[in-house]
Design a protein around this motif. Structure first.
Motif, mmCIF file in Angstrom:
data_model
loop_
_atom_site.group_PDB
_atom_site.id
_atom_site.type_symbol
_atom_site.label_atom_id
_atom_site.label_comp_id
_atom_site.label_asym_id
_atom_site.label_seq_id
_atom_site.Cartn_x
_atom_site.Cartn_y
_atom_site.Cartn_z
ATOM 1 N N VAL A 47 -16.704 18.128 4.996
ATOM 2 C CA VAL A 47 -16.501 16.896 5.699
ATOM 3 C C VAL A 47 -17.395 15.925 4.832
ATOM 4 O O VAL A 47 -18.510 16.268 4.347
ATOM 5 C CB VAL A 47 -16.999 16.876 7.060
ATOM 6 N N VAL A 48 -16.960 14.693 4.545
ATOM 7 C CA VAL A 48 -17.888 13.642 3.989
ATOM 8 C C VAL A 48 -18.057 12.523 5.180
ATOM 9 O O VAL A 48 -16.966 11.973 5.474
ATOM 10 C CB VAL A 48 -17.061 12.887 2.578
ATOM 11 N N TYR A 49 -19.262 12.272 5.222
ATOM 12 C CA TYR A 49 -19.524 11.558 6.551
ATOM 13 C C TYR A 49 -19.562 10.122 6.029
ATOM 14 O O TYR A 49 -20.139 9.763 4.796
ATOM 15 C CB TYR A 49 -20.734 11.879 7.085
ATOM 16 N N GLY A 50 -19.142 9.057 6.720
ATOM 17 C CA GLY A 50 -18.657 7.801 6.451
ATOM 18 C C GLY A 50 -17.630 7.570 5.503
ATOM 19 O O GLY A 50 -17.232 6.414 5.041
ATOM 20 N N ALA A 51 -16.635 8.502 5.328
ATOM 21 C CA ALA A 51 -15.459 8.567 4.631
ATOM 22 C C ALA A 51 -15.528 8.126 3.378
ATOM 23 O O ALA A 51 -14.473 7.147 2.790
ATOM 24 C CB ALA A 51 -14.580 7.535 5.659
ATOM 25 N N ARG A 52 -16.351 8.364 2.464
ATOM 26 C CA ARG A 52 -16.068 8.142 1.058
ATOM 27 C C ARG A 52 -15.493 9.061 0.233
ATOM 28 O O ARG A 52 -15.354 10.045 0.687
ATOM 29 C CB ARG A 52 -17.630 8.266 0.494
ATOM 30 N N ASP A 53 -14.604 8.791 -0.921
ATOM 31 C CA ASP A 53 -13.846 9.643 -1.433
ATOM 32 C C ASP A 53 -14.848 10.215 -2.357
ATOM 33 O O ASP A 53 -15.212 9.628 -3.459
ATOM 34 C CB ASP A 53 -12.664 8.756 -2.386
ATOM 35 N N PRO A 54 -14.898 11.767 -2.531
ATOM 36 C CA PRO A 54 -15.507 12.260 -3.478
ATOM 37 C C PRO A 54 -14.880 12.052 -4.922
ATOM 38 O O PRO A 54 -13.537 11.985 -5.184
ATOM 39 C CB PRO A 54 -15.373 13.753 -3.305
ATOM 40 N N ALA A 55 -15.686 12.172 -5.944
ATOM 41 C CA ALA A 55 -15.034 12.018 -7.494
ATOM 42 C C ALA A 55 -14.372 13.468 -7.776
ATOM 43 O O ALA A 55 -13.323 13.105 -8.581
ATOM 44 C CB ALA A 55 -16.289 11.938 -8.226
ATOM 45 N N ASN A 56 -14.607 14.374 -7.309
ATOM 46 C CA ASN A 56 -13.826 15.691 -7.911
ATOM 47 C C ASN A 56 -13.660 16.554 -6.435
ATOM 48 O O ASN A 56 -14.363 17.400 -6.228
ATOM 49 C CB ASN A 56 -14.627 16.326 -8.810
ATOM 50 N N ILE A 57 -12.505 16.204 -5.931
ATOM 51 C CA ILE A 57 -12.214 17.083 -4.728
ATOM 52 C C ILE A 57 -12.057 18.589 -5.120
ATOM 53 O O ILE A 57 -12.235 19.425 -4.485
ATOM 54 C CB ILE A 57 -10.968 16.487 -4.125
ATOM 55 N N THR B 57 0.814 -1.049 -0.094
ATOM 56 C CA THR B 57 0.093 -0.011 -0.066
ATOM 57 C C THR B 57 1.054 1.462 -0.053
ATOM 58 O O THR B 57 1.559 1.337 1.103
ATOM 59 C CB THR B 57 -0.969 0.047 1.316
ATOM 60 N N PRO B 58 0.608 2.009 -1.275
ATOM 61 C CA PRO B 58 1.502 3.080 -1.201
ATOM 62 C C PRO B 58 1.011 4.473 -0.645
ATOM 63 O O PRO B 58 -0.135 4.128 -0.033
ATOM 64 C CB PRO B 58 1.816 3.396 -2.734
ATOM 65 N N TYR B 59 1.734 5.461 -0.335
ATOM 66 C CA TYR B 59 0.943 6.650 0.090
ATOM 67 C C TYR B 59 -0.050 7.190 -0.997
ATOM 68 O O TYR B 59 0.272 6.784 -2.389
ATOM 69 C CB TYR B 59 2.041 7.915 0.092
ATOM 70 N N PRO B 60 -1.061 7.722 -0.583
ATOM 71 C CA PRO B 60 -2.127 8.465 -1.727
ATOM 72 C C PRO B 60 -1.426 9.614 -2.208
ATOM 73 O O PRO B 60 -0.156 10.283 -1.741
ATOM 74 C CB PRO B 60 -3.056 8.994 -0.764
ATOM 75 N N GLN C 13 -11.225 16.982 2.768
ATOM 76 C CA GLN C 13 -10.666 17.476 1.431
ATOM 77 C C GLN C 13 -9.429 18.451 1.561
ATOM 78 O O GLN C 13 -9.704 19.495 2.285
ATOM 79 C CB GLN C 13 -11.499 17.546 0.293
ATOM 80 N N VAL C 14 -8.497 18.280 0.594
ATOM 81 C CA VAL C 14 -7.455 19.464 0.769
ATOM 82 C C VAL C 14 -6.915 19.506 -0.569
ATOM 83 O O VAL C 14 -6.615 18.417 -1.456
ATOM 84 C CB VAL C 14 -6.097 19.015 1.730
ATOM 85 N N ILE C 15 -6.695 20.592 -1.070
ATOM 86 C CA ILE C 15 -6.123 21.064 -2.509
ATOM 87 C C ILE C 15 -4.712 21.969 -2.194
ATOM 88 O O ILE C 15 -4.604 22.498 -1.042
ATOM 89 C CB ILE C 15 -7.081 21.908 -3.427
ATOM 90 N N THR C 16 -3.906 21.830 -3.054
ATOM 91 C CA THR C 16 -2.756 22.455 -3.071
ATOM 92 C C THR C 16 -2.559 23.225 -4.238
ATOM 93 O O THR C 16 -2.257 22.522 -5.373
ATOM 94 C CB THR C 16 -1.361 21.640 -2.516
ATOM 95 N N THR C 17 -2.252 24.375 -4.231
ATOM 96 C CA THR C 17 -1.860 25.187 -5.626
ATOM 97 C C THR C 17 -0.310 24.815 -5.928
ATOM 98 O O THR C 17 0.349 24.381 -5.368
ATOM 99 C CB THR C 17 -1.994 26.837 -5.297
ATOM 100 N N GLU C 18 -0.183 25.287 -7.165
ATOM 101 C CA GLU C 18 1.145 25.433 -7.750
ATOM 102 C C GLU C 18 1.995 26.547 -6.851
ATOM 103 O O GLU C 18 1.280 27.398 -6.066
ATOM 104 C CB GLU C 18 1.405 25.941 -9.361
ATOM 105 N N TYR D 98 -2.207 19.622 -6.782
ATOM 106 C CA TYR D 98 -2.679 18.148 -5.754
ATOM 107 C C TYR D 98 -4.008 18.280 -5.176
ATOM 108 O O TYR D 98 -4.488 19.511 -4.793
ATOM 109 C CB TYR D 98 -1.500 18.184 -4.540
ATOM 110 N N ALA D 99 -4.605 17.290 -5.062
ATOM 111 C CA ALA D 99 -5.877 17.258 -4.601
ATOM 112 C C ALA D 99 -6.110 15.712 -3.839
ATOM 113 O O ALA D 99 -5.921 14.804 -4.415
ATOM 114 C CB ALA D 99 -7.206 17.616 -5.294
ATOM 115 N N TRP D 100 -6.553 15.943 -2.537
ATOM 116 C CA TRP D 100 -6.535 14.370 -2.116
ATOM 117 C C TRP D 100 -7.732 14.572 -0.810
ATOM 118 O O TRP D 100 -8.112 15.489 -0.457
ATOM 119 C CB TRP D 100 -5.184 13.926 -1.490
ATOM 120 N N THR D 101 -7.867 13.381 -0.611
ATOM 121 C CA THR D 101 -8.887 13.063 0.914
ATOM 122 C C THR D 101 -8.236 12.289 2.023
ATOM 123 O O THR D 101 -7.220 11.629 1.549
ATOM 124 C CB THR D 101 -10.160 12.839 0.410
ATOM 125 N N GLY D 102 -8.669 12.466 3.015
ATOM 126 C CA GLY D 102 -8.097 11.768 4.182
ATOM 127 C C GLY D 102 -8.898 11.645 5.364
ATOM 128 O O GLY D 102 -9.909 12.404 5.505
#
Length: 427
Positions: A303-313, A4-7, A257-262, A335-339
């Motif tokens: 917040v996404v309750y139940g920890a589902r990964d959104p399709a478009n963060i 299992t790698p890092y996301p 969800q978190v995003i990071t700019t250039e 970058y865009a990710w969820t945790g």
């Protein structure tokens, strides 16, 4: 064996280089087996090693794979429910002890960074930003509350003053906490893991705990090995699964969800956040943001309750970022990710012991960076026979979500919808 790698996140892409760690493939014996190499597990391991215990840490994926390596990177004091709420629930004596600990986690982080020379872009200063007069009133009360427990590095800011520290037109004021701050969260975890190993601790990655054999000498089983220990610390939080059914029943994984700019460049970055403080607003469903070490804006919320990964963060978070900083409309998101974090109904952490030798801490409810570091110290104290601070947490009342696991997600989402309306209309 599965690996299992890092996301894919900014933190993983900018992580400090570390040596690969093996999976457990043998039968080993130790004093304490820690399940989970996030902040709770690593903090526990460090305090135990510093006090002479033999420690083995099992990680299902990689160090900091879960919330510890994906969060907003903000050092925020106290708990997800503040000391006054705790006091109304448990009375002044227990609240006094919990209040004294509410500001300890940030100090522990700074001590670890200094003692073990951890390179994690540590910066001082955190801002709570008020959007409404009601929120500003709350910050004034919060300042008085925190000062009652000896926390004095606080400054209330009017509208003019907050514009000096964040270039956002939404805020009417705020509070600056100079003992707050921000870090590269994954690099903090990686540095703490290296510190564990420097003290003689053993850390296995890609080694999920699949079964705990309870008893006088408990055994933790992994796919290819097992650890026999005197004590076990369960520190999996939102990534524990159903390994310990008693813990899963009173908690719920939630995604953020978190995003990071250039990279923004020095001039634009300094225009947004001149003192390089981190910021969170005072909404129930809050937004939070800060600059990275290489001058990107890291922006999170929702917040996404139940920890589902959104399709478009990016579609969820970018509008929030542009509402705060419309001047970034042409800036690219790299970058865009969820945790996932673990929510409890009370929004207070769950701490306790199963039988005589299995200890746990979980359920930081979105307030985990500082609390987890305190939790490691409190758990280590309990294993050494000093249980007063452990008991103060263990005695907090906790309840299952209404409707059990099947209905906990819709009930929580309904509650969030209500509080979202309160944020929007200010009632």
């Amino acid at each position: 064996m599965a690996h299992t790698p890092y996301p894919e996140s900014y933190y993983a892409a900018s992580a400090n280089a570390v040596p690969p760690r093996p999976a457990l493939q043998d039968d080993v014996e130790t004093d304490v087996c820690v399940i989970g190499a996030g902040y709770t597990g690593l903090s526990s391991a460090l305090f135990l090693l510093e006090n002479g215990f033999r420690v083995t840490v099992l990680e299902a994926a990689k160090v900091g794979f879960g919330a510890s390596g994906r969060n907003g990177g903000q050092i925020v004091n106290s708990y997800s429910r503040d000391i006054d709420v705790i006091e109304r629930s448990v009375g002044p004596k227990q609240a006094q002890l919990l209040g004294q600990m509410a500001f300890e986690g940030g100090r522990i982080i700074r001590e670890r960074v200094a003692k073990y020379n951890i390179q994690c872009d540590l910066k001082d200063g955190g801002v709570f930003a008020a959007i409404t007069a009601k929120q500003m009133d709350h910050l004034e009360s919060q300042k008085r509350l925190w000062e009652r427990f000896g926390h004095t590095q606080l400054e209330l800011m009017d509208q003019r003053r907050i514009r000096e520290v964040v270039a956002c037109d939404q805020y009417i004021g705020g509070m600056l906490d100079m003992s707050g701050g921000h870090i590269h969260p994954l690099n903090l975890a990686l540095g703490e893991a290296a510190a564990v190993e420097s003290l003689g601790g053993t850390l296995y990655e890609q080694s999920p705990a699949v079964r705990i054999e309870r008893g006088a000498n408990p055994v933790v089983h992994t796919p290819q090995g097992k650890v026999r220990a005197k004590f076990i610390i369960v520190a999996g939080n939102a990534y524990l699964g159903n390994l310990v059914p008693e813990l899963a029943a009173k908690s719920m994984p939630c995604g953020t969800q978190v995003i990071t700019t250039e990279p923004l460049g020095e001039e634009l970055a300094r225009a947004l956040l001149p003192q390089d403080y981190c910021v969170e607003d005072c909404n129930y469903l809050l937004d939070y943001y800060r600059l990275s070490g290489d001058k990107r804006l890291i922006f999170g919320g929702g917040v996404v309750y139940g920890a589902r990964d959104p399709a478009n963060i990016e579609a969820i978070i970018r509008p929030k970022m542009l509402k705060a900083f419309p001047q970034l409309k042409d800036v690219k998101i790299d970058y865009a990710w969820t945790g996932n974090f673990l929510l409890t109904l009370s929004r207070l952490p769950q701490v306790g012991r199963l039988g005589d030798n299995i200890y746990y801490s979980q359920g930081c409810s979105g307030h985990g960076v500082t609390y987890t570091h305190l939790a490691g110290k409190v758990l280590a104290e309990a294993l050494r026979g000093q249980a007063e601070r452990f008991d103060a947490f263990a005695d907090l009342p906790h309840y299952p979500f209404p409707g059990g696991q099947m209905l906990r997600t819709p009930f929580a989402a309904l509650g969030a919808w209500y509080y979202g309306l309160r944020d929007k209309f200010g009632f």
